[in-house]
Design a protein around this motif. Structure first.
Motif, mmCIF file in Angstrom:
data_model
loop_
_atom_site.group_PDB
_atom_site.id
_atom_site.type_symbol
_atom_site.label_atom_id
_atom_site.label_comp_id
_atom_site.label_asym_id
_atom_site.label_seq_id
_atom_site.Cartn_x
_atom_site.Cartn_y
_atom_site.Cartn_z
ATOM 1 N N THR A 154 0.854 -1.209 -0.043
ATOM 2 C CA THR A 154 -0.015 0.021 0.003
ATOM 3 C C THR A 154 0.827 1.261 -0.115
ATOM 4 N N TRP A 178 -1.701 9.776 -9.198
ATOM 5 C CA TRP A 178 -2.712 10.822 -9.331
ATOM 6 C C TRP A 178 -2.516 11.106 -10.860
ATOM 7 N N LEU A 213 -3.035 7.205 5.275
ATOM 8 C CA LEU A 213 -4.083 6.706 4.872
ATOM 9 C C LEU A 213 -5.469 7.702 5.216
ATOM 10 N N VAL A 221 -7.886 10.075 2.964
ATOM 11 C CA VAL A 221 -9.199 10.056 3.138
ATOM 12 C C VAL A 221 -9.931 11.359 3.067
ATOM 13 N N THR A 262 -9.394 13.037 -0.204
ATOM 14 C CA THR A 262 -10.375 12.709 -1.111
ATOM 15 C C THR A 262 -11.697 13.305 -0.871
ATOM 16 N N LEU A 319 -6.116 -1.717 -3.733
ATOM 17 C CA LEU A 319 -6.716 -0.603 -3.440
ATOM 18 C C LEU A 319 -6.185 0.683 -3.316
ATOM 19 N N PRO A 320 -4.906 1.096 -3.243
ATOM 20 C CA PRO A 320 -4.346 2.450 -3.324
ATOM 21 C C PRO A 320 -4.108 2.814 -4.828
ATOM 22 N N TRP A 323 -7.609 3.629 -6.183
ATOM 23 C CA TRP A 323 -8.102 4.872 -5.233
ATOM 24 C C TRP A 323 -7.436 6.090 -5.978
ATOM 25 N N LEU A 324 -5.986 6.190 -6.081
ATOM 26 C CA LEU A 324 -5.243 7.538 -6.245
ATOM 27 C C LEU A 324 -5.607 7.758 -7.894
ATOM 28 N N LEU A 360 -8.999 9.377 -8.130
ATOM 29 C CA LEU A 360 -9.077 10.581 -7.462
ATOM 30 C C LEU A 360 -8.251 11.539 -8.671
#
Length: 489
Positions: free
Chosen positions: A41, A50, A184, A188, A191, A261-262, A265-266, A269
């Motif tokens: 992670t 990103w 993390l 959150v 985000t 997950l990361p 997620w990123l 985002l």
């Protein structure tokens, strides 16, 4: 000859890691699934994700299309990565040493050399990317520093990450274990603020038909399945420390989620922010939008390259030892860091050179797909997971330590992957990718052709191997309980 350890000696989980590339003794394998989850992670919570997430918007895809590509691609990419992680868990051996199975002891020098040189460039790139962002965050906090201050930040970051990598796996494990929960939590909040402050456009594709499909394949290679593939050469270096009694399922899930997950997620985002038409660099928008969050954002920016680069530097040292260098691992880590510092200095002197080098590095990742196809096929299909570990460290035999079946299959897969690659520089734009309007299937064709070629060539002239019904390693018992094929994972 394998290095000697005292298997019954007390093992300090935070002490200096003296392990080189020899199999890790069972008594020293104390890493938990949570350790593995935090390591991977941390390695993927980085600003570069990103930017790569924003790539889909720049290519003309809608935010929903980007999300679909990123999720589907990373489900497969993370699963493939976790499958490679099981190799280390089952054998206690680093990834490039396991490559000797398919390529031979000296034949494995070729991929190992790539894994030595390329990571030094990645360390410099990862550090260089965030320096301007760090300066922007500091300015947001009311602190304005000149170029000298920027160089000081670069030096401090490089010294810290090289020191952690030189200390070894134990330091990497502890660093991620205690920093990642904080990071993390900040992510959150970041985000939530991004979705509250940015005018996100969900349905705004600017391309359709074949152009949309080509854009989706390019995004798939960059941050979909291609992202997980880019980490395959590192996988076993860390799971070789997992507790032998752990079931394969637990190791698979921890590494799978740590990658999935990361990254999703990123990437999402970055794409969401870019959909608002705020430019090609969503990281700068994040800094501008957060105001009072400037300090937490700064912590995320500084943590990102360190968490990624400590993994990269440590693995580069292990790959160097696979070349039969006779130096302690920590010394090679320091040397790698010095070379990365020199490259970083060149980047800071010339942004144009840095961008060109970055594009070149991204293009070079094409070699990993055919390497993975050969390695995966050899371990799971040819040998069915039954490895005599001691043969990996045996002196080269009469064939010179080269398995030509593996090298020829690798070469075939590399050519095919290049033909289907749509890189950012002209030399890495293959004829078949150009002929199809930019469709990039390099990862699929390279891996598939290399694996299929290896199966055929191994039957024709592959070197014999010890199929063995036993495994002389630090963890024979756990291997017997582990799956012997991909269908059992």
């Amino acid at each position: 000859m394998l290095a000697k350890h005292t298997p019954n000696a007390a093992y300090d989980e935070t002490g200096f890691d003296a392990h080189g590339i020899e199999p890790v003794p069972a008594a020293h394998r104390t890493s938990s699934p949570f350790d593995q989850f935090w390591i991977w992670t941390g390695a993927n919570i980085a600003p570069i994700n990103w930017v790569l997430g924003a790539l889909g918007i720049q290519l003309g895809l809608s935010l929903l299309q980007v999300l679909a590509v990123v999720v589907i691609g990373n489900l497969f990419g993370a699963a493939l990565f976790a499958t490679f992680c099981l190799m280390g868990h089952r054998t206690g051996v680093p990834q490039m040493v396991l490559g000797r199975l398919a390529f031979g002891r000296r034949g494995a020098y070729l991929p190992a050399l790539a894994q030595v040189l390329i990571p030094m460039g990645w360390v410099a790139i990862n550090t260089w990317i965030v320096l301007d962002l760090c300066m922007a965050a500091l300015e947001r906090m009311g602190f304005s520093g000149g170029p000298e201050f920027k160089y000081m930040i670069a030096v401090l970051v490089m010294v810290l990450q090289v020191s952690i990598a030189a200390w070894g796996f134990n330091a990497i494990k502890v660093f991620e274990r205690y920093t990642m929960p904080v990071i993390l939590f900040i992510m959150v909040v970041m985000t939530a603020l991004a979705f509250l402050r940015v005018d996100i456009k969900w349905q705004s594709p600017t391309v359709g038909g074949l152009a949309a499909f080509a854009a989706a394949t390019q995004l798939m290679t960059a941050i979909g399945i291609g992202w997980g593939i880019s980490w395959l050469t590192y996988a076993s270096d860390y799971t070789r420390f997992t507790t032998p009694s752990l079931g394969a399922g637990k190791v698979f899930r921890a590494t799978f989620l740590g990658m999935l997950l990361p990254t999703v997620w990123l990437a999402f985002l970055g794409a969401a922010i870019a959909s608002a038409g705020a430019g090609s660099d969503p990281s700068k928008l994040i800094i501008a939008a957060f105001g009072v969050m400037a300090l937490p954002v700064l912590l995320v920016l500084l943590h990102g390259p360190i968490a990624t680069n400590i993994v990269v530097i440590y693995s580069a040292a292990l790959s160097s030892l696979t070349l039969d260098l006779r130096l302690p691992r920590w010394i090679i880590s320091v040397i790698s860091g010095v070379i990365a510092c020199a490259i970083l200095y060149g980047f800071m002197q010339s942004g144009d050179f840095a961008h060109a080098f970055d594009n070149f590095m991204v293009a070079l990742i094409v070699w990993i797909s055919p390497w993975a196809g050969v390695t995966l096929t050899d371990f799971y299909l040819v040998r069915r997971g039954r490895i005599d570990v001691e043969t990996l460290y045996a002196a080269p035999d009469r064939d010179g330590g080269v398995n030509w079946a593996g090298l020829v299959a690798f070469a075939i897969g590399l050519v095919v992957a290049w033909a289907f690659q749509m890189g950012t520089i002209a030399a890495m734009q293959g004829p078949l990718a150009l002929a199809t309007g930019g469709v990039d299937l390099s990862w699929l064709t390279g891996m598939g052709m290399a694996g299929a070629s290896y199966l055929m060539l191994h039957r024709l002239f592959g070197r014999p191997f010890a199929s063995g019904n036993h495994l002389r390693s630090a963890d024979a018992a756990s291997v017997e309980a582990a799956p012997t094929s991909l269908s059992q994972v």
